[in-house]
Motif scaffolding. Structure first.
Motif, PDB file in Angstrom:
ATOM      1  N   ARG A 105     -20.065 -12.907 -29.489  1.00  0.00           N
ATOM      2  CA  ARG A 105     -19.589 -11.515 -29.478  1.00  0.00           C
ATOM      3  C   ARG A 105     -19.635 -10.944 -28.060  1.00  0.00           C
ATOM      4  NH1 ARG A 105     -22.711 -11.372 -34.313  1.00  0.00           N
ATOM      5  NH2 ARG A 105     -21.423 -11.114 -36.168  1.00  0.00           N
ATOM      6  N   THR A 106     -20.746 -11.186 -27.376  1.00  0.00           N
ATOM      7  CA  THR A 106     -20.892 -10.672 -26.014  1.00  0.00           C
ATOM      8  C   THR A 106     -20.031 -11.453 -25.041  1.00  0.00           C
ATOM      9  OG1 THR A 106     -23.154  -9.976 -26.506  1.00  0.00           O
ATOM     10  CG2 THR A 106     -22.541 -10.183 -24.184  1.00  0.00           C
ATOM     11  N   MET A 107     -20.051 -12.787 -25.161  1.00  0.00           N
ATOM     12  CA  MET A 107     -19.304 -13.605 -24.213  1.00  0.00           C
ATOM     13  C   MET A 107     -17.798 -13.416 -24.348  1.00  0.00           C
ATOM     14  SD  MET A 107     -21.389 -14.953 -22.254  1.00  0.00           S
ATOM     15  CE  MET A 107     -22.872 -13.961 -22.458  1.00  0.00           C
ATOM     16  N   SER A 108     -17.315 -13.091 -25.541  1.00  0.00           N
ATOM     17  CA  SER A 108     -15.878 -12.847 -25.678  1.00  0.00           C
ATOM     18  C   SER A 108     -15.454 -11.622 -24.881  1.00  0.00           C
ATOM     19  CB  SER A 108     -15.517 -12.674 -27.157  1.00  0.00           C
ATOM     20  OG  SER A 108     -16.155 -11.537 -27.715  1.00  0.00           O
ATOM     21  N   VAL A 109     -16.309 -10.597 -24.842  1.00  0.00           N
ATOM     22  CA  VAL A 109     -16.002  -9.410 -24.038  1.00  0.00           C
ATOM     23  C   VAL A 109     -16.065  -9.740 -22.555  1.00  0.00           C
ATOM     24  CG1 VAL A 109     -16.673  -7.045 -23.527  1.00  0.00           C
ATOM     25  CG2 VAL A 109     -16.858  -7.897 -25.865  1.00  0.00           C
ATOM     26  N   LEU A 110     -17.106 -10.446 -22.125  1.00  0.00           N
ATOM     27  CA  LEU A 110     -17.218 -10.820 -20.711  1.00  0.00           C
ATOM     28  C   LEU A 110     -16.102 -11.779 -20.309  1.00  0.00           C
ATOM     29  CD1 LEU A 110     -21.087 -11.303 -20.391  1.00  0.00           C
ATOM     30  CD2 LEU A 110     -19.711  -9.292 -19.837  1.00  0.00           C
ATOM     31  N   PHE A 111     -15.697 -12.652 -21.211  1.00  0.00           N
ATOM     32  CA  PHE A 111     -14.578 -13.550 -20.945  1.00  0.00           C
ATOM     33  C   PHE A 111     -13.297 -12.754 -20.724  1.00  0.00           C
ATOM     34  CE2 PHE A 111     -11.057 -16.118 -22.779  1.00  0.00           C
ATOM     35  CZ  PHE A 111     -11.034 -17.136 -21.842  1.00  0.00           C
ATOM     36  N   MET A 112     -13.064 -11.773 -21.571  1.00  0.00           N
ATOM     37  CA  MET A 112     -11.889 -10.926 -21.398  1.00  0.00           C
ATOM     38  C   MET A 112     -11.935 -10.193 -20.065  1.00  0.00           C
ATOM     39  SD  MET A 112     -10.628  -7.644 -23.666  1.00  0.00           S
ATOM     40  CE  MET A 112     -12.024  -6.668 -23.073  1.00  0.00           C
ATOM     41  N   ILE A 113     -13.103  -9.686 -19.688  1.00  0.00           N
ATOM     42  CA  ILE A 113     -13.229  -8.980 -18.411  1.00  0.00           C
ATOM     43  C   ILE A 113     -12.904  -9.921 -17.248  1.00  0.00           C
ATOM     44  CG2 ILE A 113     -14.879  -7.875 -16.863  1.00  0.00           C
ATOM     45  CD1 ILE A 113     -16.266  -6.728 -19.324  1.00  0.00           C
ATOM     46  N   GLY A 114     -13.418 -11.160 -17.309  1.00  0.00           N
ATOM     47  CA  GLY A 114     -13.137 -12.110 -16.239  1.00  0.00           C
ATOM     48  C   GLY A 114     -11.668 -12.465 -16.147  1.00  0.00           C
ATOM     49  N   VAL A 115     -11.030 -12.696 -17.274  1.00  0.00           N
ATOM     50  CA  VAL A 115      -9.605 -13.051 -17.275  1.00  0.00           C
ATOM     51  C   VAL A 115      -8.755 -11.901 -16.744  1.00  0.00           C
ATOM     52  CG1 VAL A 115      -7.642 -13.600 -18.767  1.00  0.00           C
ATOM     53  CG2 VAL A 115      -9.835 -14.754 -19.117  1.00  0.00           C
ATOM     54  N   LEU A 116      -8.983 -10.700 -17.269  1.00  0.00           N
ATOM     55  CA  LEU A 116      -8.178  -9.559 -16.833  1.00  0.00           C
ATOM     56  C   LEU A 116      -8.424  -9.231 -15.367  1.00  0.00           C
ATOM     57  CD1 LEU A 116      -8.476  -7.132 -19.896  1.00  0.00           C
ATOM     58  CD2 LEU A 116      -6.755  -8.878 -19.431  1.00  0.00           C
ATOM     59  N   SER A 117      -9.664  -9.359 -14.924  1.00  0.00           N
ATOM     60  CA  SER A 117      -9.987  -8.995 -13.541  1.00  0.00           C
ATOM     61  C   SER A 117      -9.277  -9.906 -12.554  1.00  0.00           C
ATOM     62  CB  SER A 117     -11.509  -9.058 -13.329  1.00  0.00           C
ATOM     63  OG  SER A 117     -12.171  -8.131 -14.147  1.00  0.00           O
ATOM     64  N   LEU A 118      -9.300 -11.198 -12.771  1.00  0.00           N
ATOM     65  CA  LEU A 118      -8.680 -12.119 -11.829  1.00  0.00           C
ATOM     66  C   LEU A 118      -7.161 -12.111 -11.944  1.00  0.00           C
ATOM     67  CD1 LEU A 118     -11.170 -15.127 -12.097  1.00  0.00           C
ATOM     68  CD2 LEU A 118     -10.952 -13.488 -10.224  1.00  0.00           C
ATOM     69  N   GLN A 119      -6.648 -12.117 -13.150  1.00  0.00           N
ATOM     70  CA  GLN A 119      -5.197 -12.167 -13.298  1.00  0.00           C
ATOM     71  C   GLN A 119      -4.529 -10.880 -12.848  1.00  0.00           C
ATOM     72  OE1 GLN A 119      -4.115 -13.386 -17.257  1.00  0.00           O
ATOM     73  NE2 GLN A 119      -4.870 -15.466 -16.992  1.00  0.00           N
ATOM     74  N   ASN A 120      -5.119  -9.735 -13.140  1.00  0.00           N
ATOM     75  CA  ASN A 120      -4.518  -8.472 -12.712  1.00  0.00           C
ATOM     76  C   ASN A 120      -4.694  -8.219 -11.224  1.00  0.00           C
ATOM     77  OD1 ASN A 120      -3.648  -7.871 -15.308  1.00  0.00           O
ATOM     78  ND2 ASN A 120      -5.497  -6.716 -15.813  1.00  0.00           N
ATOM     79  N   ARG A 121      -5.596  -8.949 -10.597  1.00  0.00           N
ATOM     80  CA  ARG A 121      -5.760  -8.826  -9.141  1.00  0.00           C
ATOM     81  C   ARG A 121      -4.551  -9.406  -8.427  1.00  0.00           C
ATOM     82  NH1 ARG A 121      -5.393  -9.031  -4.540  1.00  0.00           N
ATOM     83  NH2 ARG A 121      -6.995  -9.128  -2.902  1.00  0.00           N
TER      84      ARG A 121
END
Length: 430
Positions: A105-121
Motif C-alpha cells: 500500500r505504501t510502496m505503491s504510492v511511493l512508486f507512483m511518486i517516483g515514476v511521475l517525478s522523473l517522467q514529468n521532469r
C-alpha cells in the motif's frame, strides 16, 4: 426475487465481497515495478543527462512547462544535485520493494511518486512504454495488489499461523508473548515518518490543490486501516473498510483492463488510416533504421522476405483492432493475447525496445487466465526450491533452535529412555 434482481445481487456481492483478480494484479505489480527498476538501473550512468541537472531540458525549462500543465514532480522542489540523487535512489528503492511486495500500500504510492517525478521532469524522453508505466503506477495505488506473491502475503500467512498457535492458559488469559509476536511495529513507524515528511512538505508550500488532498487522503486512509486492523480486526468497521477497499480495488482493476483495451484499439485504428499500413509495408521501414536495428544481420534477414512482412503488418492491425471485442470469448481472447505477448517479445529483440515490450506485457498480464498464472507460480516455486536446495545451509545454533520451541528428542535420547524402561521392567538397577 425476480430474474433481473438475482444477477444484480450476485454482481453486487461479487464486487463488494472480494478483491477480484488477485493474481492478475500481482503480475501487473511485479511486471510494472520490475520494468521501471531495470530501466532506472540501465540508465543509471546517464541519469543526470536524462532527468537531472545536466540534461538539455534544464530545470528552468521544465519549471516553465510544469507551471502550465500542472504536472506533479518532486524534482521541481529543488534544482540541487543532492536532491536529484535522493529522488532517483528512492525511485529505485520503491520499485524494488513494490516488486517484492513489501508494504505494497505504501510502496505503491511511493512508486507512483517516483515514476511521475522523473517522467514529468523530462517528458520528451521515452519510447511509449513510459506512458504505460505512468498509467499503471497510478492505477496500482487503487488496487490491493499484494494479496498473493508478495512479502505482505507471506507475513499475513505467518500471522494467521501464529494466531492459530496462540496458547490459552487455564485461567482463560491469552498468552501475551504469543500474541505480541504478531504485532506489526514497522507499519505504524513508517506511517508516522511519511506523515511527518508530508507535513513538512505541506508547511513549505510545495504541495497544493488536488495533489495535497490526494496524498493527505491516502495517508489518512492507510492510518485508519491500520488502526482498525490492530484494535478491532473482526469488528463491523473493519468489514465496512474491507467492502470499500474491494470496491476501489475492483474499480482500479477495471481501469487497467479498459486502459489496455484503449491502447490496442487506438493503435489499431490509427494504423488503419496510415498508407504504409494499408499497403503492407509499414514493418519494413523500422527494420532498416539504424536506431531500431540492434542486430543488423537479423533485421536484413527479416526485411528480405516481403510476403512475411506484409502478413505481419496486416496481422498486427487485425489483432490490435479485434482484441477488445474478443473479451467476450475466453478462448479467442487467450489466443490473441498469446499472439500479442509473442509480438512484444519479438519487438524487444528485433527492434531493441525491451522496456516498451516489458511494459506492454505487464499490462497485458491483467487478461491472463488464473489457471495459467497458478501454473506459472508453481513453476517459479519449484525453480526457487531447486535453487535453494543447492545452497549449503549453516548448521543451526542452540540459541536459534530454542527460540523456535523445545528441542526435538534425538535418537540417542529415545534409545536411552527405552533401555531405562526395559531395566525397570526386569527390576535391574545399574
Amino acid at each position: 426475487m425476480t430474474r433481473i434482481e438475482r444477477p444484480l445481487v450476485r454482481g453486487v456481492n461479487k464486487v463488494t465481497g472480494a478483491a477480484l483478480g488477485p493474481y492478475q494484479t500481482a503480475v501487473v505489480r511485479i511486471g510494472s515495478a520490475a520494468t521501471w527498476l531495470f530501466f532506472l538501473l540501465r540508465e543509471f550512468p546517464h541519469r543526470h543527462e536524462m532527468y537531472g541537472p545536466d540534461g538539455p531540458w534544464d530545470w528552468d525549462m521544465a519549471r516553465q512547462l510544469i507551471s502550465g500543465n500542472h504536472a506533479f514532480t518532486v524534482l521541481m522542489w529543488s534544482d540541487g544535485r543532492l536532491w536529484f540523487e535522493v529522488v532517483y535512489a528512492l525511485a529505485m528503492l520503491s520499485s524494488a520493494l513494490l516488486m517484492l511486495g513489501w508494504r505494497t500500500r505504501t510502496m505503491s504510492v511511493l512508486f507512483m511518486i517516483g515514476v511521475l517525478s522523473l517522467q514529468n521532469r523530462s517528458i520528451f524522453i521515452g519510447d511509449g512504454g513510459d506512458n504505460v508505466i505512468h498509467l499503471m503506477a497510478t492505477y496500482l495505488v487503487l488496487t490491493r495488489c499484494g494479496q498473493v506473491w508478495s512479502l505482505d502475503a507471506r507475513r499475513a500467512a505467518r500471522a494467521r499461523a501464529e494466531a492459530d498457535r496462540t496458547v490459552v492458559q487455564a485461567d482463560g488469559q491469552v498468552d501475551g508473548q504469543a500474541v505480541g509476536r504478531g504485532v506489526d511495529r514497522v507499519g505504524p513507524v513508517l506511517w508516522w515518518v511519511l506523515g511527518l515528511a508530508l507535513s513538512v512538505v505541506t508547511f513549505m508550500g510545495e504541495l497544493s490543490g488536488g495533489w495535497l488532498l490526494i496524498f493527505w487522503g491516502l495517508w489518512l486512509a492507510h492510518g485508519l486501516w491500520g488502526a482498525v486492523g490492530r484494535r478491532a480486526p473482526h469488528g463491523e468497521l473493519r468489514k465496512l473498510l474491507d467492502v470499500l477497499a474491494n470496491i476501489v480495488h475492483n474499480a482500479g482493476l477495471l481501469l487497467i483492463m479498459v486502459e489496455a483495451c484503449l491502447i490496442y484499439a487506438t493503435a489499431g485504428w490509427y494504423k488503419i488510416q496510415g498508407s504504409r499500413w494499408q499497403d503492407g509495408t509499414a514493418v519494413y521501414y523500422p527494420l532498416n533504421l539504424d536506431y531500431f536495428s540492434p542486430w543488423p544481420a537479423l533485421s536484413d534477414l527479416l526485411s528480405s522476405h516481403g510476403v512475411m512482412l506484409m502478413l505481419v503488418t496486416y496481422g498486427t492491425v487485425a489483432v490490435q483492432v479485434a482484441f477488445p471485442f474478443t473479451l467476450i470469448n475466453r478462448r479467442v481472447k487467450n489466443v490473441l493475447l498469446a499472439a500479442m505477448i509473442f509480438e512484444h517479445a519479438v519487438i524487444a529483440v528485433v527492434l531493441g525496445l525491451p522496456f516498451f515490450s516489458l511494459a506492454m506485457i505487464a499490462a497485458d498480464a491483467v487478461f491472463l487466465p488464473t489457471s495459467f498464472l497458478l501454473r506459472l507460480g508453481g513453476w517459479a516455486a519449484r525453480a526457487r526450491g531447486a535453487v535453494v536446495s543447492r545452497v549449503p545451509r549453516s548448521r543451526p545454533t542452540l540459541a536459534r533452535l530454542t527460540r523456535r520451541g523445545p528441542l526435538p528428542r534425538t535418537p540417542t535420547d529415545a534409545q536411552r529412555d527405552g533401555k531405562a524402561a526395559e531395566h525397570a521392567r526386569v527390576g535391574f538397577t545399574p
